[in-house]
Design a protein around this motif. Structure first.
Motif, PDB file in Angstrom:
ATOM      1  N   LEU A  39      41.204  44.676  38.904  1.00  0.00           N
ATOM      2  CA  LEU A  39      40.740  43.337  39.351  1.00  0.00           C
ATOM      3  C   LEU A  39      39.741  43.371  40.616  1.00  0.00           C
ATOM      4  CD1 LEU A  39      43.674  40.958  38.272  1.00  0.00           C
ATOM      5  CD2 LEU A  39      41.235  41.360  37.190  1.00  0.00           C
ATOM      6  N   MET A  40      40.457  44.066  41.568  1.00  0.00           N
ATOM      7  CA  MET A  40      39.789  44.061  42.731  1.00  0.00           C
ATOM      8  C   MET A  40      38.387  44.870  42.711  1.00  0.00           C
ATOM      9  SD  MET A  40      41.088  42.316  44.914  1.00  0.00           S
ATOM     10  CE  MET A  40      40.240  42.570  46.382  1.00  0.00           C
ATOM     11  N   THR A  41      38.486  46.236  41.841  1.00  0.00           N
ATOM     12  CA  THR A  41      37.512  46.968  41.511  1.00  0.00           C
ATOM     13  C   THR A  41      36.079  46.229  40.840  1.00  0.00           C
ATOM     14  OG1 THR A  41      38.797  49.029  41.304  1.00  0.00           O
ATOM     15  CG2 THR A  41      36.633  49.305  40.571  1.00  0.00           C
ATOM     16  N   ALA A  99      24.356  45.538  28.679  1.00  0.00           N
ATOM     17  CA  ALA A  99      25.336  46.849  28.671  1.00  0.00           C
ATOM     18  C   ALA A  99      26.234  46.893  29.732  1.00  0.00           C
ATOM     19  CB  ALA A  99      24.191  47.969  28.736  1.00  0.00           C
ATOM     20  N   VAL A 100      25.794  46.545  30.893  1.00  0.00           N
ATOM     21  CA  VAL A 100      26.728  46.670  32.108  1.00  0.00           C
ATOM     22  C   VAL A 100      27.780  45.477  32.000  1.00  0.00           C
ATOM     23  CG1 VAL A 100      26.992  46.382  34.523  1.00  0.00           C
ATOM     24  CG2 VAL A 100      25.128  47.546  33.708  1.00  0.00           C
ATOM     25  N   THR A 101      27.531  44.510  31.588  1.00  0.00           N
ATOM     26  CA  THR A 101      28.510  43.232  31.285  1.00  0.00           C
ATOM     27  C   THR A 101      29.378  43.520  30.259  1.00  0.00           C
ATOM     28  OG1 THR A 101      26.999  41.888  30.358  1.00  0.00           O
ATOM     29  CG2 THR A 101      27.028  41.605  32.667  1.00  0.00           C
ATOM     30  N   LEU A 102      28.804  44.069  29.363  1.00  0.00           N
ATOM     31  CA  LEU A 102      29.507  44.475  28.008  1.00  0.00           C
ATOM     32  C   LEU A 102      30.787  45.454  28.495  1.00  0.00           C
ATOM     33  CD1 LEU A 102      30.090  44.719  24.842  1.00  0.00           C
ATOM     34  CD2 LEU A 102      28.429  46.556  24.846  1.00  0.00           C
ATOM     35  N   VAL A 103      30.362  46.551  29.279  1.00  0.00           N
ATOM     36  CA  VAL A 103      31.426  47.552  29.508  1.00  0.00           C
ATOM     37  C   VAL A 103      32.498  46.663  30.356  1.00  0.00           C
ATOM     38  CG1 VAL A 103      31.823  49.629  31.144  1.00  0.00           C
ATOM     39  CG2 VAL A 103      29.947  49.640  29.631  1.00  0.00           C
ATOM     40  N   LEU A 104      32.195  45.925  31.266  1.00  0.00           N
ATOM     41  CA  LEU A 104      33.030  45.144  32.288  1.00  0.00           C
ATOM     42  C   LEU A 104      33.923  44.413  31.231  1.00  0.00           C
ATOM     43  CD1 LEU A 104      30.751  44.043  35.073  1.00  0.00           C
ATOM     44  CD2 LEU A 104      32.721  45.783  35.258  1.00  0.00           C
ATOM     45  N   ALA A 105      33.257  43.893  30.294  1.00  0.00           N
ATOM     46  CA  ALA A 105      34.270  42.766  29.300  1.00  0.00           C
ATOM     47  C   ALA A 105      34.997  43.703  28.449  1.00  0.00           C
ATOM     48  CB  ALA A 105      33.214  41.952  28.508  1.00  0.00           C
ATOM     49  N   LEU A 106      34.660  45.054  27.992  1.00  0.00           N
ATOM     50  CA  LEU A 106      35.262  45.696  27.320  1.00  0.00           C
ATOM     51  C   LEU A 106      36.468  46.208  28.119  1.00  0.00           C
ATOM     52  CD1 LEU A 106      32.695  47.874  25.302  1.00  0.00           C
ATOM     53  CD2 LEU A 106      34.452  46.167  24.400  1.00  0.00           C
ATOM     54  N   PHE A 107      36.536  46.507  29.323  1.00  0.00           N
ATOM     55  CA  PHE A 107      37.342  47.045  30.322  1.00  0.00           C
ATOM     56  C   PHE A 107      38.722  45.911  30.152  1.00  0.00           C
ATOM     57  CE2 PHE A 107      34.584  50.022  33.137  1.00  0.00           C
ATOM     58  CZ  PHE A 107      35.131  50.948  32.240  1.00  0.00           C
ATOM     59  N   THR A 108      38.078  44.741  30.334  1.00  0.00           N
ATOM     60  CA  THR A 108      39.198  43.515  30.409  1.00  0.00           C
ATOM     61  C   THR A 108      39.845  43.485  29.092  1.00  0.00           C
ATOM     62  OG1 THR A 108      37.945  42.427  32.010  1.00  0.00           O
ATOM     63  CG2 THR A 108      39.307  41.280  30.625  1.00  0.00           C
ATOM     64  N   PHE A 131      34.429  35.995  37.137  1.00  0.00           N
ATOM     65  CA  PHE A 131      34.866  37.044  36.007  1.00  0.00           C
ATOM     66  C   PHE A 131      36.216  37.652  36.503  1.00  0.00           C
ATOM     67  CE2 PHE A 131      34.994  41.459  34.622  1.00  0.00           C
ATOM     68  CZ  PHE A 131      34.349  41.311  33.460  1.00  0.00           C
ATOM     69  N   THR A 132      36.502  37.811  37.731  1.00  0.00           N
ATOM     70  CA  THR A 132      37.628  38.317  38.196  1.00  0.00           C
ATOM     71  C   THR A 132      38.731  37.580  37.608  1.00  0.00           C
ATOM     72  OG1 THR A 132      36.677  39.506  39.922  1.00  0.00           O
ATOM     73  CG2 THR A 132      39.109  39.388  40.001  1.00  0.00           C
ATOM     74  N   LEU A 133      38.748  36.221  38.118  1.00  0.00           N
ATOM     75  CA  LEU A 133      39.773  35.037  37.722  1.00  0.00           C
ATOM     76  C   LEU A 133      40.098  35.001  36.128  1.00  0.00           C
ATOM     77  CD1 LEU A 133      41.296  32.837  38.961  1.00  0.00           C
ATOM     78  CD2 LEU A 133      39.685  31.383  38.326  1.00  0.00           C
ATOM     79  N   LEU A 134      38.976  35.028  35.424  1.00  0.00           N
ATOM     80  CA  LEU A 134      39.311  34.868  34.024  1.00  0.00           C
ATOM     81  C   LEU A 134      39.813  35.996  33.590  1.00  0.00           C
ATOM     82  CD1 LEU A 134      36.050  33.120  33.099  1.00  0.00           C
ATOM     83  CD2 LEU A 134      38.256  32.127  33.076  1.00  0.00           C
ATOM     84  N   SER A 135      39.427  37.327  34.056  1.00  0.00           N
ATOM     85  CA  SER A 135      40.096  38.570  33.418  1.00  0.00           C
ATOM     86  C   SER A 135      41.596  38.470  34.111  1.00  0.00           C
ATOM     87  CB  SER A 135      39.365  39.781  34.277  1.00  0.00           C
ATOM     88  OG  SER A 135      38.113  39.887  33.877  1.00  0.00           O
ATOM     89  N   ALA A 136      42.080  37.846  35.130  1.00  0.00           N
ATOM     90  CA  ALA A 136      43.232  37.970  35.365  1.00  0.00           C
ATOM     91  C   ALA A 136      44.048  36.928  34.702  1.00  0.00           C
ATOM     92  CB  ALA A 136      43.319  37.611  36.966  1.00  0.00           C
ATOM     93  N   PRO A 146      54.561  37.811  28.537  1.00  0.00           N
ATOM     94  CA  PRO A 146      55.238  36.793  28.704  1.00  0.00           C
ATOM     95  C   PRO A 146      56.276  36.854  29.705  1.00  0.00           C
ATOM     96  CG  PRO A 146      56.114  38.296  27.127  1.00  0.00           C
ATOM     97  CD  PRO A 146      54.837  38.643  27.686  1.00  0.00           C
ATOM     98  N   GLY A 147      56.498  35.561  30.445  1.00  0.00           N
ATOM     99  CA  GLY A 147      57.158  35.787  31.544  1.00  0.00           C
ATOM    100  C   GLY A 147      56.467  35.093  33.041  1.00  0.00           C
ATOM    101  N   SER A 148      54.856  35.423  32.590  1.00  0.00           N
ATOM    102  CA  SER A 148      54.055  35.206  33.407  1.00  0.00           C
ATOM    103  C   SER A 148      53.791  33.485  33.615  1.00  0.00           C
ATOM    104  CB  SER A 148      52.604  35.844  33.320  1.00  0.00           C
ATOM    105  OG  SER A 148      52.125  35.282  32.215  1.00  0.00           O
ATOM    106  N   GLU A 149      53.501  33.032  34.710  1.00  0.00           N
ATOM    107  CA  GLU A 149      53.342  31.508  34.776  1.00  0.00           C
ATOM    108  C   GLU A 149      52.207  31.012  33.889  1.00  0.00           C
ATOM    109  OE1 GLU A 149      52.710  30.315  38.672  1.00  0.00           O
ATOM    110  OE2 GLU A 149      54.444  31.559  39.635  1.00  0.00           O
ATOM    111  N   ALA A 150      51.268  31.841  33.467  1.00  0.00           N
ATOM    112  CA  ALA A 150      50.233  31.239  32.743  1.00  0.00           C
ATOM    113  C   ALA A 150      50.848  30.978  31.267  1.00  0.00           C
ATOM    114  CB  ALA A 150      48.737  32.031  32.595  1.00  0.00           C
TER     115      ALA A 150
END
Length: 182
Positions: A9-11, A39-48, A156-161, A169-173
């Motif tokens: 997430l920090m990266t 293409a760059v945003t696709l790769v970032l989204a694929l990582f998530t 982007f980072t917040l939504l990925s998190a 399961p067990g997480s607050e979200a």
């Protein structure tokens, strides 16, 4: 279990932020609208997408393929179809949101610069007035782009998190989502 995902997430945050800020600089090494490239945003989204589905638990996948809904809804497999579509639309929305917002800001700045060249054949007085207005709006839009660079990296980072935490399961979200279903 956030420590496991914090490096990714920090990266992602700093990659998006630095590339957005470098894209505002009009000379080398900046000027490249990296996150305005699909293409760059696709790769970032694929990582998530990989992080969510690779590290998702059995309970996460049970909610997708066999959700806890009334029996008559299980007879018609509509809910699993909707959940499977949701698995793919989450990273797609990350990709499009980052791409469109970054590209949109750059297009607006280029439009302001284009006003100078369009008004060049209209005479010196009109061209000077358009140049002055375009310069002021261009500086304002550059300042706005700096704000957008931070906001897009954060969103982007917040939504990925959030997507990663929903797969555990067990997480607050997950507990909040399950409370809403009941």
């Amino acid at each position: 279990g956030y420590r496991k995902y914090a490096p990714y997430l920090m990266t992602a945050f700093f990659f998006i932020l630095i590339n957005n800020l470098m894209g505002i600089i009009p000379f080398f090494p900046g000027g490249a609208n990296t996150t305005g490239n699909i293409a760059v945003t696709l790769v970032l989204a694929l990582f998530t997408f990989v992080m969510v589905n690779l590290f998702g638990t059995r309970k996460y996948f049970k909610e997708i393929f066999w959700p806890e809904v009334p029996v008559f809804l299980k007879a018609i497999p509509l809910m699993p179809v909707i959940e499977i579509i949701g698995v793919f639309t989450k990273p797609f929305s990350l990709m499009i949101r980052l791409f469109a917002n970054t590209l949109g800001g750059h297009i607006m700045i280029l439009s302001m610069v284009g006003l100078i060249f369009i008004s060049a054949s209209m005479g010196a007085l009109v061209n000077g007035a358009f140049t002055f207005v375009a310069l002021l709006l261009g500086v304002f839009l550059d300042c706005l782009e700096i704000l957008v660079a931070f906001i897009q990296a954060y969103v982007f980072t917040l939504l990925s998190a959030v997507f990663i935490s929903l797969a555990h399961p067990g997480s607050e979200a997950v507990e909040v989502v399950q409370d809403r279903k009941q």
